[in-house]
Design a protein around this motif. Structure first.
Motif, short mmCIF file in Angstrom:
data_model
loop_
_atom_site.label_atom_id
_atom_site.label_comp_id
_atom_site.label_asym_id
_atom_site.label_seq_id
_atom_site.Cartn_x
_atom_site.Cartn_y
_atom_site.Cartn_z
N GLY A 14 -0.06 90.96 -37.02
CA GLY A 14 -1.57 90.75 -37.15
C GLY A 14 -1.98 89.59 -36.18
N MET A 15 -1.30 88.51 -36.16
CA MET A 15 -1.65 87.24 -35.55
C MET A 15 -1.66 87.54 -33.99
SD MET A 15 -2.52 85.12 -37.67
CE MET A 15 -2.65 84.02 -39.11
N ALA A 16 -0.50 88.20 -33.52
CA ALA A 16 -0.71 88.48 -32.15
C ALA A 16 -1.62 89.22 -31.66
CB ALA A 16 0.90 89.31 -31.77
N LEU A 17 -2.07 90.14 -32.23
CA LEU A 17 -3.40 91.21 -31.97
C LEU A 17 -4.54 90.28 -32.21
CD1 LEU A 17 -1.22 93.33 -32.36
CD2 LEU A 17 -3.03 94.73 -33.50
N LEU A 18 -4.81 89.56 -33.05
CA LEU A 18 -6.15 88.85 -33.48
C LEU A 18 -6.23 87.80 -32.31
CD1 LEU A 18 -8.27 88.85 -35.67
CD2 LEU A 18 -7.18 86.84 -36.49
N PHE A 19 -5.26 86.86 -32.28
CA PHE A 19 -5.35 85.80 -31.21
C PHE A 19 -5.65 86.39 -29.66
CE2 PHE A 19 -3.79 83.15 -34.23
CZ PHE A 19 -4.18 81.72 -34.01
N ARG A 20 -4.95 87.48 -29.51
CA ARG A 20 -5.03 88.31 -28.17
C ARG A 20 -6.34 88.64 -28.02
NH1 ARG A 20 -1.70 91.40 -24.01
NH2 ARG A 20 -0.24 90.06 -24.83
N ALA A 21 -7.19 89.24 -29.14
CA ALA A 21 -8.47 89.80 -29.08
C ALA A 21 -9.46 88.53 -28.94
CB ALA A 21 -8.69 90.95 -30.41
N PHE A 22 -9.02 87.60 -29.64
CA PHE A 22 -10.13 86.54 -29.57
C PHE A 22 -10.22 86.10 -28.22
CE2 PHE A 22 -11.17 82.09 -29.74
CZ PHE A 22 -12.21 81.95 -30.59
N PHE A 23 -9.20 85.70 -27.53
CA PHE A 23 -9.20 84.96 -26.33
C PHE A 23 -9.57 85.97 -25.13
CE2 PHE A 23 -6.46 81.84 -28.63
CZ PHE A 23 -7.09 80.90 -28.62
#
Length: 297
Positions: A14-23
């Motif tokens: 989840g963290m990998a997807l969320l951070f990627r999407a944010f940046f």
């Protein structure tokens, strides 16, 4: 749903997807602030990544794993672990809890455990979910490649949506010349700048790969120090303690006290529940990504 009755679990970092999407959107200042004043750009991207992976790989089951704070057993072992990471951007902070509500609305389990990283939860579930035939791990984090085995593959996100590199044992060996279980030893030698531990100073990926191809693992290299060049031997002997510590930091724990109830992870969503939650958060149009009838209960 696959027609051959085989079961497959998609484990999402989840963290990998969320951070990627944010940046991906934050660079241009597109935070997509809804009428309640809450940014939703990371959630938007997360949902698109998740929905695209579901339609591409068609898993029968799915679960999402999360980090639960920055303090873990690794920071206790090495207090500089990940100390180079900046604080989460202020626009991302309210999206951490909200994205879990979205996952819940999709009837997908959220899994995390204080003191451990999402990787450790993923590793444990990948090893223990014996009721499913195959496990695919969706991430952007190459650390997870060490979890590959005959049943577990890793799907690495590339730029954009729906672009993946899928690794199994053979493809990883073809690319790196080492097996998944040797990835831990690779990190032990070369360290990991993004996690802020050094490994053996002066030994980079090329040398580390050669050492592992010749000697198998850290223990094999240490047993054959006399065969190494004088320079390699001196570097390893000077950083022996950090070599062993780096190996411990690099290894994903696959025996943490978490479980994923496979019945609860069956991927079947409630159309009305999803539409209601997406409307509440103002994720306009995103419910259409889940219009495939096989996704619904």
């Amino acid at each position: 749903m696959e027609n051959n009755n085989k079961t497959s679990l998609l484990l999402v970092d989840g963290m990998a997807l969320l951070f990627r999407a944010f940046f991906a959107t934050a660079v241009s200042g597109q935070f997509m602030i809804n009428s309640k004043g809450v940014p939703t750009n990371a959630i938007h991207g997360f949902v698109k990544h998740f929905a695209t992976a579901i339609s591409t790989f068609k898993p029968t089951h799915a679960a999402v794993c999360w980090d639960m704070g920055s303090k873990t057993f690794r920071t206790e072992m090495f207090d500089s672990y990940k100390a180079n990471r900046p604080e989460a951007p202020i626009e991302l902070i309210p999206q951490f809890d909200l994205v879990k509500e979205i996952v819940e609305a999709l009837d997908v389990p959220n899994i995390g455990l204080p003191g451990y990283e999402a990787d450790d939860c993923i590793g444990t579930i990948a090893r223990t979910a014996s009721e499913v035939d195959t496990v695919s791990i969706l991430t952007g984090d190459k650390d997870i490649l060490q979890l590959i085995d005959d049943r577990v593959s890793v799907v690495l996100l590339q730029k954009g949506y729906g672009n993946y590199v899928v690794h199994n044992r053979e493809t990883l060996y073809a690319e790196k010349g080492i097996w998944p279980e040797q990835m831990i030893d690779l990190k032990a030698f070369m360290g990991d700048p993004s996690d802020n531990y050094p490994g053996v100073r002066g030994i980079g990926e090329k040398t580390a790969l050669k050492l592992l191809q010749d000697h198998g693992n850290v223990d094999g290299v240490l047993a054959n120090l006399h065969q190494l060049t004088k320079s390699q031997r001196a570097k390893i002997e000077a950083d022996m303690e950090m070599l062993h510590l780096s190996r411990q930091l690099a290894e994903i724990k696959c025996d943490v006290p978490v479980e994923c109830c496979i019945d609860e992870a069956l991927f079947r969503i409630d159309r009305e529940k999803v539409q209601a939650k997406f409307s509440e958060v103002e994720l306009k149009g995103l419910h259409r990504l889940f219009e495939n009838d096989t996704m619904y209960a």
